[in-house]
Structures are given as structure tokens and as C-alpha cells.
Design an enzyme around this catalytic site. Structure first.
Site, PDB file in Angstrom:
ATOM      1  N   LYS A  54       0.792  -1.353   0.439  1.00 58.18           N
ATOM      2  CA  LYS A  54      -0.109   0.183   0.241  1.00 58.18           C
ATOM      3  C   LYS A  54       0.951   1.304  -0.089  1.00 58.18           C
ATOM      4  O   LYS A  54       0.529   2.039  -0.522  1.00 58.18           O
ATOM      5  CB  LYS A  54      -0.901   0.297   1.385  1.00 58.18           C
ATOM      6  CG  LYS A  54      -2.456  -0.884   1.309  1.00 58.18           C
ATOM      7  CD  LYS A  54      -2.531  -1.396   2.727  1.00 58.18           C
ATOM      8  CE  LYS A  54      -3.946  -2.618   2.824  1.00 58.18           C
ATOM      9  NZ  LYS A  54      -4.238  -2.582   3.158  1.00 58.18           N
ATOM     10  N   GLN A  98      -3.983  -1.196  10.288  1.00 59.18           N
ATOM     11  CA  GLN A  98      -4.137  -2.354   9.721  1.00 59.18           C
ATOM     12  C   GLN A  98      -4.624  -3.719  10.269  1.00 59.18           C
ATOM     13  O   GLN A  98      -4.194  -3.337  12.076  1.00 59.18           O
ATOM     14  CB  GLN A  98      -2.586  -2.802   8.663  1.00 59.18           C
ATOM     15  CG  GLN A  98      -2.590  -3.873   8.332  1.00 59.18           C
ATOM     16  CD  GLN A  98      -3.614  -3.983   7.026  1.00 59.18           C
ATOM     17  OE1 GLN A  98      -3.108  -3.001   6.197  1.00 59.18           O
ATOM     18  NE2 GLN A  98      -4.136  -4.578   6.840  1.00 59.18           N
ATOM     19  N   ASP A 121     -10.115   3.674   4.808  1.00 56.28           N
ATOM     20  CA  ASP A 121     -11.806   2.205   3.930  1.00 56.28           C
ATOM     21  C   ASP A 121     -12.422   2.168   4.547  1.00 56.28           C
ATOM     22  O   ASP A 121     -12.826   0.741   4.344  1.00 56.28           O
ATOM     23  CB  ASP A 121     -10.529   1.130   5.745  1.00 56.28           C
ATOM     24  CG  ASP A 121      -9.486   0.318   5.747  1.00 56.28           C
ATOM     25  OD1 ASP A 121      -8.811   0.183   4.314  1.00 56.28           O
ATOM     26  OD2 ASP A 121      -8.121   0.652   6.904  1.00 56.28           O
TER      27      ASP A 121
END
Ligand code: NAP
Length: 290
Positions: A54, A98, A121
Site C-alpha cells: 500500500k 491494518q 477504509d
């Protein structure tokens, strides 16, 4: 005729190039550079790889990127303090924590601590609610990636019968919301399809799957979808990431399904790169709306 391959890697590359062009234009005009702060707690090897990929994609597209590491023994308060700092940092447009987190941490509380304006997200309940209500602020990365794979491959969604296997908060449920809702000015991506979500409690799952014009597998079971579950000519999207004997395999048995399906997304180089591309898209969006 074998199924046409949906090249997630190529589609993702073109989305990343589009994001990079907008970012370059913004920076040249003296506007704020989008930036993603990634938070990694502990040393889960898969998480390390995801975060590395990412960040690499961010840097390639001209976004700023920061990595904040906490040890596996960090307390929940340590993580909440860090998120509080990132929420208040004007250089940070998006925050990515994460998952999974170590056992001592409450994932829900951590997700709720991220500012909804920086929640790239789209996990925060406020953003999930906005999506469910039909006027989303963000669309979650993997479901949006699946949507874009279909659209950019010329596979129409409106009016289709779609079956999503899996009802997780991260993939199945939000994907169903995106694909079934009515398109509006506030939600142009809405699919206007007829969507069925199947799971462990579903009776005769294969026969429901066989009705699908578009079948999406987000199960987490290697090669779960076999040819007998696929309508001839259907588009099959494989979200799964599973490791079998050290090899990455999806939720679809590619060998048998490719002979029946009209379209098939591979694993690897399918939904995975799309998820990263949509993270960049959302980080740019976060910069524009805040
Ligand atoms: P999850 O939270 O474990 O959810 C899996 C879903 O599949 C659940 O709804 C479960 O049903 C259903 N399921 C599992 N076994 C089943 C069975 N035998 N029959 C019917 N339904 C079954 O997983 P997830 O987070 O949605 O992820 C799904 C897969 O996608 C995983 O392989 C994950 O690694 C991958 N993934 C990939 C990306 C990407 O970027 N490519 C992103 C996210 C996830 P119940 O609800 O009844 O338990």
C-alpha cells in the site's frame, strides 16, 4: 471457449495513473498533497506485506505516506493516542489501521476512534451508515475494487442477478449494498442489480449461485466455487486470498470454472491490486472533502 480474464492488475494500474495525474495537478497548483498514515501493530507477516504494498503504491502515485509501528504488546490506549494524533494532523488525509489487531485490543473501538473524514477504509459506523442510507462519503476499498473491475471490463451491473458468497462487514455486506442500491447523484456507483447474499446458513447454496449472472466469492475457503456452481457465461469475481502449500489461491477453482464462466478474475493479480488502487482513490477523495 475459456473465460475471458479480468486483469485486475492492469485495471488497477490505470486507476493509479488517474489518481497520480490528479495528485500532480493539485501539487503543481500549490494545493495540499494527499497523504496516507498507515498504522501497523505487531509483526504479522501478511500485514507487513499488505502495508508495504500500500505504501509503495502511494509513493508511486505521488501521495505522501507514513508508517507508524507499535509493538504487539502495545496497549489499546497507546493505539488510541496515536490515532488521536493522526486525526489532528492536517498533513494526514487518510488513516489506515491494518487489521487484524493483537488480542488485547478492541477492533470496534479502534475503528470508531478514526476520524470518519479520514476513514479511507470506510469501516467507521458513521461511514457504513451513510453507505447503507444511500449517500456514501467513502466506498470501502475491496467492494469498490470489485465494482470497478466489472464496470471497467464492460460488464453491466444494472438489472443483473448477482450472488455474493460471504456476508462480512469488510467485503460481502458493503458489496451487496453498493450493487443493489439505486443510482443517484450522491451515489452514481450504485449498481441497481438484484443481489442475493449467501453464507453458511444458506440452504442449497450451489443452486442459488447457478442463477447468478455475476458471482462474487468472498468466502475465505480455497477453491470453494466449482464449475457446478456457475451459470454458463457468468462473470465470476474471486476476492479470496488463501495460502495453500505456500501458494496463493483464491476462493474459486480456476481450472474448472474457467471452462464455464464468461469472465473470471484471477488470484493473484485480480481483486488484490484493485483494493490498493481504491485505497489511493479514497485517500485523494479524503483530501478533497476535508
Ligand atoms: P470472513 O469475514 O471470514 O467472511 C467469510 C464469509 O464467508 C462469511 O460470511 C461466511 O459465512 C462465509 N463462508 C465461509 N465458509 C462458508 C461455507 N462453507 N459456506 C458458505 N459460506 C461460507 O472473510 P472476509 O473478510 O469477507 O474475506 C473473504 C476472503 O476474501 C478471504 O479469503 C480474505 O482473505 C479475502 N479478502 C481479500 C481482499 C483483497 O483485497 N483481495 C480483501 C479482503 C478480504 P458466515 O457468515 O455464515 O460465517
Amino acid at each position: 471457449m475459456p473465460a475471458l480474464k479480468i486483469d485486475g492488475q492492469a485495471i488497477a494500474a490505470s486507476i493509479q495513473a488517474e489518481v497520480a495525474a490528479v495528485v500532480a495537478e493539485r501539487v503543481q497548483a500549490g494545493r495540499r498533497q494527499p497523504g496516507l498514515a498507515a498504522v501497523l501493530v505487531g509483526d504479522n507477516p501478511a500485514s507487513e506485506v499488505y502495508v508495504r504494498n500500500k505504501r509503495k503504491a502511494c509513493e508511486t502515485a505521488g501521495l505522501a505516506s507514513w508508517l507508524h509501528r507499535l509493538p504487539a504488546t502495545a496497549s489499546q490506549q497507546d493505539l488510541l493516542d496515536l490515532i488521536g494524533t493522526l486525526n489532528g494532523d492536517p498533513l494526514v488525509s487518510g488513516i489506515l489501521v491494518q487489521l487484524p489487531l493483537p488480542k488485547q485490543m478492541d477492533e470496534g473501538a479502534v475503528i470508531r476512534a478514526v476520524s470518519p473524514l479520514k476513514d479511507v477504509d470506510c469501516f467507521h459506523p458513521e461511514n457504513v451508515g451513510l453507505l447503507a442510507a444511500g449517500h456514501p462519503r467513502f466506498l470501502p476499498c475491496t467492494p469498490l475494487g470489485v465494482h470497478q473491475m466489472l464496470v471497467r471490463s464492460g460488464i453491466s451491473i444494472a438489472g443483473k442477478q448477482i450472488v455474493v458468497i460471504g456476508r462480512s462487514n469488510i467485503v460481502g455486506k458493503p458489496l451487496a449494498l453498493i450493487l443493489m442500491q439505486k443510482p443517484t447523484k450522491a451515489f452514481p456507483e450504485a449498481g441497481d442489480a438484484t443481489v442475493t447474499v449467501v453464507h453458511r446458513g444458506t440452504r442449497d447454496l450451489p443452486s442459488i449461485c447457478r442463477q447468478a449472472d455475476i458471482l462474487v466469492a468472498a468466502v475465505g475457503v480455497p477453491r470453494f466455487v466449482t464449475a457446478e456452481m456457475v451459470k454458463p457465461g457468468a462473470a465470476v469475481i474471486d476476492v479470496g486470498i488463501n495460502s495453500v502449500d505456500g501458494k496463493l489461491v483464491g476462493d474459486v477453482d480456476e481450472a474448472s470454472v474457467a471452462a464455464v464462466a464468461g469472465w473470471l478474475s484471477p488470484v493473484p493479480k485480480g481483486v488484490g491490486p484493485m483494493t490498493i488502487a481504491m485505497l489511493l482513490h479514497n485517500t485523494l477523495r479524503a483530501t478533497m472533502i476535508s
